[in-house]
Design a protein around this motif. Structure first.
Motif, PDB file in Angstrom:
ATOM      1  N   THR A 293      -7.405 -31.367  41.054  1.00 29.81           N
ATOM      2  CA  THR A 293      -8.654 -31.703  40.003  1.00 29.81           C
ATOM      3  C   THR A 293      -9.840 -32.301  40.274  1.00 29.81           C
ATOM      4  O   THR A 293     -10.606 -32.722  39.578  1.00 29.81           O
TER       5      THR A 293
ATOM      6  N   LYS B  97      -2.904 -19.171  38.241  1.00 30.28           N
ATOM      7  CA  LYS B  97      -3.007 -19.910  37.281  1.00 30.28           C
ATOM      8  C   LYS B  97      -3.256 -21.019  37.998  1.00 30.28           C
ATOM      9  O   LYS B  97      -2.386 -22.286  37.995  1.00 30.28           O
ATOM     10  N   PRO B  98      -4.413 -22.389  37.042  1.00 31.25           N
ATOM     11  CA  PRO B  98      -4.377 -23.927  37.643  1.00 31.25           C
ATOM     12  C   PRO B  98      -2.580 -24.949  37.281  1.00 31.25           C
ATOM     13  O   PRO B  98      -2.246 -24.063  35.793  1.00 31.25           O
ATOM     14  N   PRO B  99      -2.470 -25.214  37.527  1.00 32.64           N
ATOM     15  CA  PRO B  99      -0.861 -26.257  37.091  1.00 32.64           C
ATOM     16  C   PRO B  99      -1.436 -27.188  36.490  1.00 32.64           C
ATOM     17  O   PRO B  99      -2.608 -27.383  36.425  1.00 32.64           O
ATOM     18  N   LYS B 100      -0.354 -27.824  35.909  1.00 28.38           N
ATOM     19  CA  LYS B 100      -0.847 -29.218  35.112  1.00 28.38           C
ATOM     20  C   LYS B 100      -0.885 -30.321  35.814  1.00 28.38           C
ATOM     21  O   LYS B 100      -0.061 -30.279  36.928  1.00 28.38           O
ATOM     22  N   GLY B 101      -1.958 -30.965  35.477  1.00 26.18           N
ATOM     23  CA  GLY B 101      -1.743 -32.829  37.255  1.00 26.18           C
ATOM     24  C   GLY B 101      -2.866 -31.933  37.703  1.00 26.18           C
ATOM     25  O   GLY B 101      -2.927 -31.552  37.711  1.00 26.18           O
ATOM     26  N   ASP B 102      -2.476 -33.665  38.789  1.00 28.38           N
ATOM     27  CA  ASP B 102      -3.084 -33.080  39.884  1.00 28.38           C
ATOM     28  C   ASP B 102      -3.244 -32.822  40.340  1.00 28.38           C
ATOM     29  O   ASP B 102      -3.416 -32.847  41.751  1.00 28.38           O
TER      30      ASP B 102
ATOM     31  N   ALA C  17      -0.440 -30.010  43.210  1.00 30.44           N
ATOM     32  CA  ALA C  17      -0.237 -28.521  42.727  1.00 30.44           C
ATOM     33  C   ALA C  17       0.668 -28.315  43.929  1.00 30.44           C
ATOM     34  O   ALA C  17       0.215 -28.313  45.250  1.00 30.44           O
TER      35      ALA C  17
END
Length: 251
Positions: free
Chosen positions: A120, A102-107, A109
């Motif tokens: 992102t 799943k996508p990580p938090k923040g810009d 990864a």
């Protein structure tokens, strides 16, 4: 009478001389014709050889049916990787791909040795770094942005932006962003298996949707296998960060 005989002999000698001169002239003309024909034949043969060489080697700079992911960026590729390589019997068996992370938090990864900055920001090329001694045996993926548009299938015609680097050292070998940033269109039936599976979906890997961005780590068997391709060495795992901009057919 003696004078008349002498005149006849002189006349005969002149006729013989004339015949000899005419014969020499004809022989010289024949030799000139033969020489010209030989020169023309040689020129035609050389031209034919040049044409054959051009026709048989003219596509050598097309790493992949027009190039793209997996091509040499110095040859300005324009479409993604084709001509997948059949794994040899000595290649490790492929495992089953698992669902994308799943996508990580923040810009930024970090995923299995791969770091993506600007993950992102779909308006700009991401920065992709990779340094891994791990040899993947199945497609691995992480969604950076989950799309909400039309989903792709393994037989879709799609338009994408992408950046490709070597998994082992992060060397970039191709990027659509480096060629003006225009999306590249192609059918997922004509690319390397990892591209088909990573975008169109396979097993637990959900297909990408329009507006999505995904990290895809491809084992060598799902890329170019035992064959080198442009700046990609043989047996190289590959990393792609792909933006699915549209599904135009077959979705």
């Amino acid at each position: 009478m003696p004078s008349s005989n002498q005149q006849r002999r002189d006349a005969a000698a002149r006729r013989l001389q004339k015949q000899l001169e005419e014969r020499r002239a004809r022989e010289a003309a024949r030799k000139r014709t033969t020489l010209i024909a030989s020169i023309i034949g040689t020129v035609v043969l050389i031209a034919a050889v040049i044409v054959v060489v051009v026709l048989t080697t003219g596509d050598d700079k097309k790493p992949i049916q027009g190039s793209g992911p997996g091509g040499n960026p110095q040859t300005a590729p324009s479409t993604p990787p084709t001509t997948p390589t059949t794994p040899t019997s000595s290649a490790p068996p492929l495992g089953a791909p698992v669902a994308c992370a799943k996508p990580p938090k923040g810009d930024t990864a970090t995923f299995d040795g791969v770091t993506v900055t600007g993950g992102t920001d779909l308006k700009h090329a991401p920065t992709v770094k990779s340094l891994s001694e791990h040899a993947p045996t199945a497609l691995e993926c992480m969604d950076l942005v989950v799309g909400t548009g039309k989903p792709a299938t393994p037989t879709s015609t799609v338009s994408v932006q992408y950046t490709g680097v070597l998994y082992g050292n992060g060397t970039k070998f191709d990027s659509s962003w480096d060629r003006g940033g225009a999306p590249v269109s192609f059918s997922l039936t004509g690319v390397v298996p990892g591209f088909t599976q990573g975008i169109g979906g396979i097993g637990k890997v959900e297909p990408m949707r329009e507006g999505g961005r995904r990290i895809m780590i491809l084992p060598a068997q799902l890329g170019y296998g035992t064959q080198a391709n442009g700046s990609i060495p043989a047996n190289s795992p590959l990393v792609f960060v792909v933006d699915l901009t549209s599904v135009t057919a077959g979705g």
